[in-house]
Design a protein around this motif. Structure first.
Motif, PDB file in Angstrom:
ATOM      1  N   PHE A  16     -12.024   1.482  -5.889  1.00  0.00           N
ATOM      2  CA  PHE A  16     -11.108   1.195  -4.642  1.00  0.00           C
ATOM      3  C   PHE A  16     -10.109   2.308  -4.386  1.00  0.00           C
ATOM      4  CE2 PHE A  16      -7.180  -0.407  -3.056  1.00  0.00           C
ATOM      5  CZ  PHE A  16      -7.368  -0.703  -2.055  1.00  0.00           C
ATOM      6  N   GLY A  17      -9.369   2.578  -5.175  1.00  0.00           N
ATOM      7  CA  GLY A  17      -8.229   3.511  -4.787  1.00  0.00           C
ATOM      8  C   GLY A  17      -8.523   5.005  -4.747  1.00  0.00           C
ATOM      9  N   LEU A  18      -9.902   5.315  -5.191  1.00  0.00           N
ATOM     10  CA  LEU A  18     -10.103   6.754  -4.573  1.00  0.00           C
ATOM     11  C   LEU A  18      -9.742   7.273  -3.216  1.00  0.00           C
ATOM     12  CD1 LEU A  18     -12.964   7.217  -7.195  1.00  0.00           C
ATOM     13  CD2 LEU A  18     -10.940   8.568  -7.292  1.00  0.00           C
ATOM     14  N   LEU A 134      -8.911  -4.064   2.466  1.00  0.00           N
ATOM     15  CA  LEU A 134      -9.772  -4.655   1.108  1.00  0.00           C
ATOM     16  C   LEU A 134      -9.059  -5.425  -0.046  1.00  0.00           C
ATOM     17  CD1 LEU A 134     -12.223  -1.729   1.099  1.00  0.00           C
ATOM     18  CD2 LEU A 134     -12.914  -3.892   1.689  1.00  0.00           C
ATOM     19  N   PRO A 135      -7.980  -5.006  -0.379  1.00  0.00           N
ATOM     20  CA  PRO A 135      -7.296  -5.893  -1.250  1.00  0.00           C
ATOM     21  C   PRO A 135      -7.157  -7.572  -0.890  1.00  0.00           C
ATOM     22  CG  PRO A 135      -5.994  -3.997  -1.227  1.00  0.00           C
ATOM     23  CD  PRO A 135      -7.109  -3.837   0.126  1.00  0.00           C
ATOM     24  N   SER A 136      -6.869  -7.670   0.469  1.00  0.00           N
ATOM     25  CA  SER A 136      -6.868  -8.926   0.916  1.00  0.00           C
ATOM     26  C   SER A 136      -8.361  -9.573   1.113  1.00  0.00           C
ATOM     27  CB  SER A 136      -6.361  -8.906   2.392  1.00  0.00           C
ATOM     28  OG  SER A 136      -5.002  -8.692   2.349  1.00  0.00           O
ATOM     29  N   GLU A 137      -9.151  -8.743   1.150  1.00  0.00           N
ATOM     30  CA  GLU A 137     -10.903  -9.329   1.190  1.00  0.00           C
ATOM     31  C   GLU A 137     -11.074  -9.672  -0.279  1.00  0.00           C
ATOM     32  OE1 GLU A 137     -13.045  -9.479   3.868  1.00  0.00           O
ATOM     33  OE2 GLU A 137     -11.979  -8.577   5.362  1.00  0.00           O
ATOM     34  N   MET A 138     -10.659  -8.692  -1.149  1.00  0.00           N
ATOM     35  CA  MET A 138     -11.551  -8.978  -2.476  1.00  0.00           C
ATOM     36  C   MET A 138     -10.884  -9.840  -3.249  1.00  0.00           C
ATOM     37  SD  MET A 138     -11.650  -4.702  -3.208  1.00  0.00           S
ATOM     38  CE  MET A 138     -12.526  -4.806  -4.770  1.00  0.00           C
ATOM     39  N   LEU A 148      -5.111  -3.530  -7.507  1.00  0.00           N
ATOM     40  CA  LEU A 148      -5.704  -2.861  -6.969  1.00  0.00           C
ATOM     41  C   LEU A 148      -4.762  -1.662  -6.546  1.00  0.00           C
ATOM     42  CD1 LEU A 148      -7.907  -5.540  -5.069  1.00  0.00           C
ATOM     43  CD2 LEU A 148      -8.735  -3.497  -6.609  1.00  0.00           C
ATOM     44  N   SER A 149      -3.650  -2.236  -5.845  1.00  0.00           N
ATOM     45  CA  SER A 149      -2.668  -1.477  -4.929  1.00  0.00           C
ATOM     46  C   SER A 149      -1.821  -0.278  -6.132  1.00  0.00           C
ATOM     47  CB  SER A 149      -1.503  -2.149  -4.845  1.00  0.00           C
ATOM     48  OG  SER A 149      -2.118  -3.104  -3.658  1.00  0.00           O
ATOM     49  N   THR A 150      -1.764  -0.909  -7.592  1.00  0.00           N
ATOM     50  CA  THR A 150      -1.423   0.057  -8.441  1.00  0.00           C
ATOM     51  C   THR A 150      -2.187   1.326  -8.803  1.00  0.00           C
ATOM     52  OG1 THR A 150      -0.236  -1.683  -9.470  1.00  0.00           O
ATOM     53  CG2 THR A 150      -0.562   0.248 -10.822  1.00  0.00           C
ATOM     54  N   ALA A 151      -3.687   0.812  -8.811  1.00  0.00           N
ATOM     55  CA  ALA A 151      -4.645   1.902  -8.957  1.00  0.00           C
ATOM     56  C   ALA A 151      -4.640   2.778  -7.760  1.00  0.00           C
ATOM     57  CB  ALA A 151      -5.987   1.215  -9.257  1.00  0.00           C
ATOM     58  N   ARG A 152      -4.602   2.378  -6.620  1.00  0.00           N
ATOM     59  CA  ARG A 152      -4.488   2.963  -5.553  1.00  0.00           C
ATOM     60  C   ARG A 152      -3.433   4.059  -5.585  1.00  0.00           C
ATOM     61  NH1 ARG A 152      -2.942   1.161   0.736  1.00  0.00           N
ATOM     62  NH2 ARG A 152      -2.307   3.326   1.537  1.00  0.00           N
ATOM     63  N   PHE A 361       4.931   4.032  -3.142  1.00  0.00           N
ATOM     64  CA  PHE A 361       4.142   2.690  -4.079  1.00  0.00           C
ATOM     65  C   PHE A 361       4.559   1.568  -3.381  1.00  0.00           C
ATOM     66  CE2 PHE A 361       4.103  -0.571  -6.903  1.00  0.00           C
ATOM     67  CZ  PHE A 361       2.802  -0.393  -7.660  1.00  0.00           C
ATOM     68  N   VAL A 362       5.765   1.399  -2.597  1.00  0.00           N
ATOM     69  CA  VAL A 362       6.016   0.052  -2.371  1.00  0.00           C
ATOM     70  C   VAL A 362       5.374  -0.650  -1.010  1.00  0.00           C
ATOM     71  CG1 VAL A 362       8.084  -1.588  -1.313  1.00  0.00           C
ATOM     72  CG2 VAL A 362       8.558   0.414  -3.409  1.00  0.00           C
ATOM     73  N   PRO A 363       5.476   0.215  -0.094  1.00  0.00           N
ATOM     74  CA  PRO A 363       4.947  -0.464   1.482  1.00  0.00           C
ATOM     75  C   PRO A 363       3.634  -0.836   1.522  1.00  0.00           C
ATOM     76  CG  PRO A 363       6.092   1.596   1.823  1.00  0.00           C
ATOM     77  CD  PRO A 363       5.991   1.702   0.624  1.00  0.00           C
ATOM     78  N   TRP A 364       2.429  -0.245   0.832  1.00  0.00           N
ATOM     79  CA  TRP A 364       1.141  -0.732   1.187  1.00  0.00           C
ATOM     80  C   TRP A 364       0.819  -1.650  -0.426  1.00  0.00           C
ATOM     81  CZ3 TRP A 364      -1.295  -0.916   5.101  1.00  0.00           C
ATOM     82  CH2 TRP A 364      -1.215  -0.108   6.102  1.00  0.00           C
ATOM     83  N   ASN A 365       1.548  -1.686  -1.254  1.00  0.00           N
ATOM     84  CA  ASN A 365       1.678  -2.936  -2.134  1.00  0.00           C
ATOM     85  C   ASN A 365       2.265  -4.211  -1.710  1.00  0.00           C
ATOM     86  OD1 ASN A 365       0.996  -2.040  -5.304  1.00  0.00           O
ATOM     87  ND2 ASN A 365       1.931  -0.342  -4.297  1.00  0.00           N
ATOM     88  N   VAL A 366       3.147  -4.037  -0.807  1.00  0.00           N
ATOM     89  CA  VAL A 366       3.650  -5.342  -0.081  1.00  0.00           C
ATOM     90  C   VAL A 366       2.679  -5.643   0.973  1.00  0.00           C
ATOM     91  CG1 VAL A 366       5.176  -6.236   1.350  1.00  0.00           C
ATOM     92  CG2 VAL A 366       5.965  -4.834  -0.446  1.00  0.00           C
TER      93      VAL A 366
END
Length: 511
Positions: A16-18, A134-138, A148-152, A361-366
């Motif tokens: 996902f994160g790639l 996609l994180p909200s979908e998965m 997912l967001s950490t890997a991203r 890191f923060v915004p798209w993890n939130v």
């Protein structure tokens, strides 16, 4: 197609994160080098160069605003039902990434660079906006979304590091003044981006669409709308975009996101100028200092842990405070001229990149948790609309900031293609860093102190949504839950979960 009950494994998370290899890498290169490339090798003035970036991103921002809504409804089309309403755009965008190499060709005119950059920005938006949902979908779970967001962000950190490290090596091999280094760099990254996006397409899935939703999509597809009805649909879409600002958590999140990211962009835009013209160093040194972004790789793992333990607001406070101190450190280096210049710059740059990697890191993890807050208000899932609004304001603000940087540089006496700059131009570069960058970070820092969405409050919110979905009575809500829900949404609890748009609700006095 959607896959039910799939495990969020490490392999899945990395796959996902790639896509953020492009999100982190391409825009790091553009932010750090494109303005410098245009003014040094393409023969454009600072205003011309900045206007290309600004115009392209304003047009892109408008396209982005509607991209989320379009992907929300892409199941109306056969391609959406076959490949997924989000993932289809990864499949389409992968080969189009090769456009990136065209940005770094020398000897072209203003309109070539404008149209090429505009094409790349639109392709990137077409990929990133559906992908960001996609994180909200998965999955619906906080920890799995954070995984997912950490890997991203780990992949984004990798992209950022490579985007700063590789140019420095190419400058060393091909020469400081050789534009071929930029072309080779662009070709290499274009291929990397295309491959990574395709792997993301193969690694992800979307939530199951209910039979009722599919029937609704099919009905909408068969209906032929009049011009007036189409105008009404567009008007409703605009109203939906505006309604996102009725969500208290989103307003604060957006302000933090825009101010902090624009500060980072403004810094990146002038840092090479700062090294080359204020410190009389080289672009290779600037690239090597920026390559301390490698700290974002191990940092992403640590930040994922801290995100859960101390919450996003506290992580943001650490980030912005660190960056503000480091920007002042860069100013001190210019004014006090330390004898061990490179070592001093290296220490400041290392610490700065710790703060910068936290900032990214923060915004798209939130973000994946914002639609849950909205669902409590509207009883709808509107991930695409929120992603579009965030992207619209991000690109609009960076367009304005980039143009202002170029205009301020030119007004300050910057001379294109010159090996040295007048003292006024150098002071202008420092002013952008010490006033512009620090000012934006201060706004983000102050807002972070009032941001309440974290693992604990999100868990309370999701549990309450689940209770209400299972026919729980609103009258039975416990006081703690009521307090948390009101703080996150900005509305009185009695007015929530009514199925109306946020515009229908009166705000609480707390807003």
């Amino acid at each position: 197609m959607p896959r039910k009950n799939k495990e969020i494994s490490l392999k899945t998370s990395i796959g996902f994160g790639l896509t953020d290899m492009m999100g982190g890498g391409a825009f790091t290169i553009i932010g750090a080098w494109l303005l410098f490339f245009f003014t040094t090798f393409a023969g454009l003035s600072p205003v011309q160069a900045a206007s290309i970036i600004a115009i392209a991103r304003i047009v892109d921002a408008v396209v982005s605003l509607f991209m989320g809504s379009f992907s929300d409804n892409f199941f109306k089309f056969k391609l959406g039902r076959k490949y997924g309403r989000r993932r289809f755009f990864l499949l389409l965008g992968s080969p189009l990434m090769l456009v990136y190499v065209l940005l770094w060709v020398t000897g072209m005119n203003y309109f070539y660079y404008l149209l090429t950059f505009l094409a790349f920005e639109i392709i990137a938006a077409m990929i990133l906006i559906p992908w960001e949902t996609l994180p909200s979908e998965m999955t619906t779970e906080f920890n799995k979304r954070t995984k997912l967001s950490t890997a991203r962000m780990f992949i984004s950190g990798t992209g950022t590091f490579l985007a700063t490290f590789i140019p420095g090596q190419l400058f060393g091999v091909l020469g400081q003044d050789n534009p071929m280094a930029f072309l080779v760099n662009g070709a290499l990254f274009a291929v990397i981006f295309a491959v990574c996006i395709y792997i993301s397409f193969r690694s992800t899935w979307e939530r199951e669409v209910s039979p009722e939703e599919m029937a609704q999509f099919a009905t909408q597809k068969k209906e032929k709308k009049s011009f007036a009805e189409n105008v009404k649909v567009v008007s409703k879409t605009i109203v939906d975009f505006a309604s996102t600002f009725k969500v208290k958590s989103f307003r604060k999140h957006l302000l933090i996101y825009i101010c902090s990211m624009t500060a980072k962009d403004a810094f990146n835009a002038v840092f090479v100028f700062y090294c080359v013209y204020a410190l009389h160093s080289t672009s290779e040194v600037a690239a090597n200092l920026l390559s301390f972004s490698i700290i974002g790789l191990p940092g992403a793992i640590i930040y994922g842990f801290l995100m859960i333990k101390i919450g996003p607001a506290n992580l943001a406070k650490i980030s912005y405070s660190t960056m503000i101190l480091c920007v002042f450190g860069y100013g001190a280096v210019y004014y006090f001229h330390p004898s061990n210049l490179i070592i001093t710059l290296g220490i400041i740059s290392f610490v700065y990149q710790i703060g910068r990697s936290m900032l990214e890191f923060v915004p798209w993890n939130v973000f994946p948790f914002i639609p849950d807050v909205d669902e409590m208000i509207t009883k709808q899932r509107r991930e695409g609309i929120f992603a579009s609004v965030m992207t619209f304001f991000r690109k609009s603000s960076v367009a304005l900031a980039t143009f202002l940087v170029g205009a301020i540089l030119e007004a300050g006496g910057f001379v294109q293609k010159a090996t040295t700059q007048p003292e006024g131009a150098v002071h202008t570069i420092l002013g952008i860093m010490l006033i512009g960058v620090v000012g934006l970070l201060l706004v983000a820092l102050i807002t972070a102190f009032t941001f309440k969405l974290n693992k604990e409050t999100h868990g309370i919110l999701v549990d309450e949504i689940s209770r209400l979905k299972n026919n729980g009575r609103k009258e039975d809500v416990n006081p703690k839950t009521k307090e948390v829900v009101e703080a996150l949404t900005g509305y009185k609890y009695e007015k929530l979960w009514g199925g109306r748009t946020p515009a229908d609700y009166p705000r609480t006095k707390a807003n």
